[in-house]
Design a protein around this motif. Structure first.
Motif, PDB file in Angstrom:
ATOM      1  N   UNK A  86       3.209   7.972 -11.412  1.00 47.71           N
ATOM      2  CA  UNK A  86       2.501   7.235 -12.511  1.00 47.71           C
ATOM      3  C   UNK A  86       1.360   8.215 -13.217  1.00 47.71           C
ATOM      4  N   UNK A  87       0.773   8.855 -12.405  1.00 47.21           N
ATOM      5  CA  UNK A  87      -0.098  10.061 -13.225  1.00 47.21           C
ATOM      6  C   UNK A  87       0.644  10.991 -13.960  1.00 47.21           C
ATOM      7  N   UNK A  88       1.726  11.195 -13.649  1.00 51.59           N
ATOM      8  CA  UNK A  88       2.680  12.150 -14.577  1.00 51.59           C
ATOM      9  C   UNK A  88       2.812  11.599 -15.704  1.00 51.59           C
ATOM     10  N   UNK A  89       3.478  10.269 -15.604  1.00 51.21           N
ATOM     11  CA  UNK A  89       3.939   9.589 -16.707  1.00 51.21           C
ATOM     12  C   UNK A  89       2.686   9.494 -17.553  1.00 51.21           C
ATOM     13  N   UNK A  90       1.558   9.162 -17.136  1.00 50.25           N
ATOM     14  CA  UNK A  90       0.249   9.239 -18.009  1.00 50.25           C
ATOM     15  C   UNK A  90      -0.149  10.362 -18.899  1.00 50.25           C
ATOM     16  N   UNK A  91       0.140  11.395 -18.013  1.00 53.40           N
ATOM     17  CA  UNK A  91      -0.172  12.846 -18.693  1.00 53.40           C
ATOM     18  C   UNK A  91       0.695  13.088 -19.556  1.00 53.40           C
ATOM     19  N   UNK A  92       2.130  12.748 -19.437  1.00 53.25           N
ATOM     20  CA  UNK A  92       3.292  12.983 -20.422  1.00 53.25           C
ATOM     21  C   UNK A  92       2.834  11.966 -21.555  1.00 53.25           C
ATOM     22  N   UNK A  93       2.567  11.075 -21.364  1.00 50.34           N
ATOM     23  CA  UNK A  93       2.127   9.999 -22.610  1.00 50.34           C
ATOM     24  C   UNK A  93       1.235  10.840 -23.322  1.00 50.34           C
ATOM     25  N   UNK A  94      -0.032  11.044 -22.714  1.00 48.44           N
ATOM     26  CA  UNK A  94      -1.177  11.596 -23.471  1.00 48.44           C
ATOM     27  C   UNK A  94      -0.827  12.923 -24.211  1.00 48.44           C
TER      28      UNK A  94
ATOM     29  N   UNK B 192       0.911  -1.165   0.027  1.00 52.24           N
ATOM     30  CA  UNK B 192       0.018  -0.119  -0.028  1.00 52.24           C
ATOM     31  C   UNK B 192       0.860   1.173   0.159  1.00 52.24           C
ATOM     32  N   UNK B 193       1.991   1.193   0.876  1.00 59.39           N
ATOM     33  CA  UNK B 193       3.042   2.423   0.759  1.00 59.39           C
ATOM     34  C   UNK B 193       3.706   2.639  -0.360  1.00 59.39           C
ATOM     35  N   UNK B 194       3.985   1.608  -1.248  1.00 62.83           N
ATOM     36  CA  UNK B 194       4.659   2.013  -2.442  1.00 62.83           C
ATOM     37  C   UNK B 194       3.512   2.175  -3.494  1.00 62.83           C
TER      38      UNK B 194
ATOM     39  N   UNK C 260       2.038   6.616  -6.891  1.00 62.84           N
ATOM     40  CA  UNK C 260       0.686   7.056  -7.672  1.00 62.84           C
ATOM     41  C   UNK C 260       0.780   8.229  -8.344  1.00 62.84           C
ATOM     42  N   UNK C 261       1.475   9.418  -7.759  1.00 59.64           N
ATOM     43  CA  UNK C 261       1.633  10.733  -8.416  1.00 59.64           C
ATOM     44  C   UNK C 261       2.663  10.682  -9.569  1.00 59.64           C
TER      45      UNK C 261
END
Length: 106
Positions: free
Chosen positions: A37-45, A27-29, A34-35
């Motif tokens: 991964x969200x940045x990576x997804x935004x950059x890919x989009x 859970x801690x990892x 999570x942040x």
């Protein structure tokens, strides 16, 4: 048998503790990354959208129409003004004749 129960109980405690610790670490990892991964997804989009629009030609830009030429002066009006200047004495007979020929010749 008391030794067997004690051994089984100890194994259960160790296994339960290991499972709880493992779940907590997981859970801690997940929260930690999570942040990221969200940045990576935004950059890919964003990269995908840039690539999609890069293939399209830029929007056409139209040049402003050239300004309209001034309307040609009316020769009758010019002759009237020229006659008034001649009558008032501003133009001599010779200058009047030259300007008149210029207006009528054009």
């Amino acid at each position: 048998m008391p030794g067997l129960i004690r051994g089984v109980a100890r194994t259960a405690v160790v296994a339960g503790t290991a499972t709880a610790v493992s779940g907590r670490v997981q859970r801690r990892q997940a929260e930690k990354y999570a942040g990221r991964d969200a940045n990576i997804a935004a950059q890919r989009t964003e990269a995908y959208e840039e690539q999609m629009y890069a293939d399209q030609p830029p929007p056409q830009q139209y040049a402003a129409p050239p300004p309209q030429a001034a309307p040609a002066p009316d020769p009758i009006e010019q002759l009237k003004q020229l006659g008034e200047l001649h009558a008032s004495g501003v133009l001599t007979d010779e200058e009047f004749a030259q300007q008149k020929a210029k207006i009528l010749g054009s």
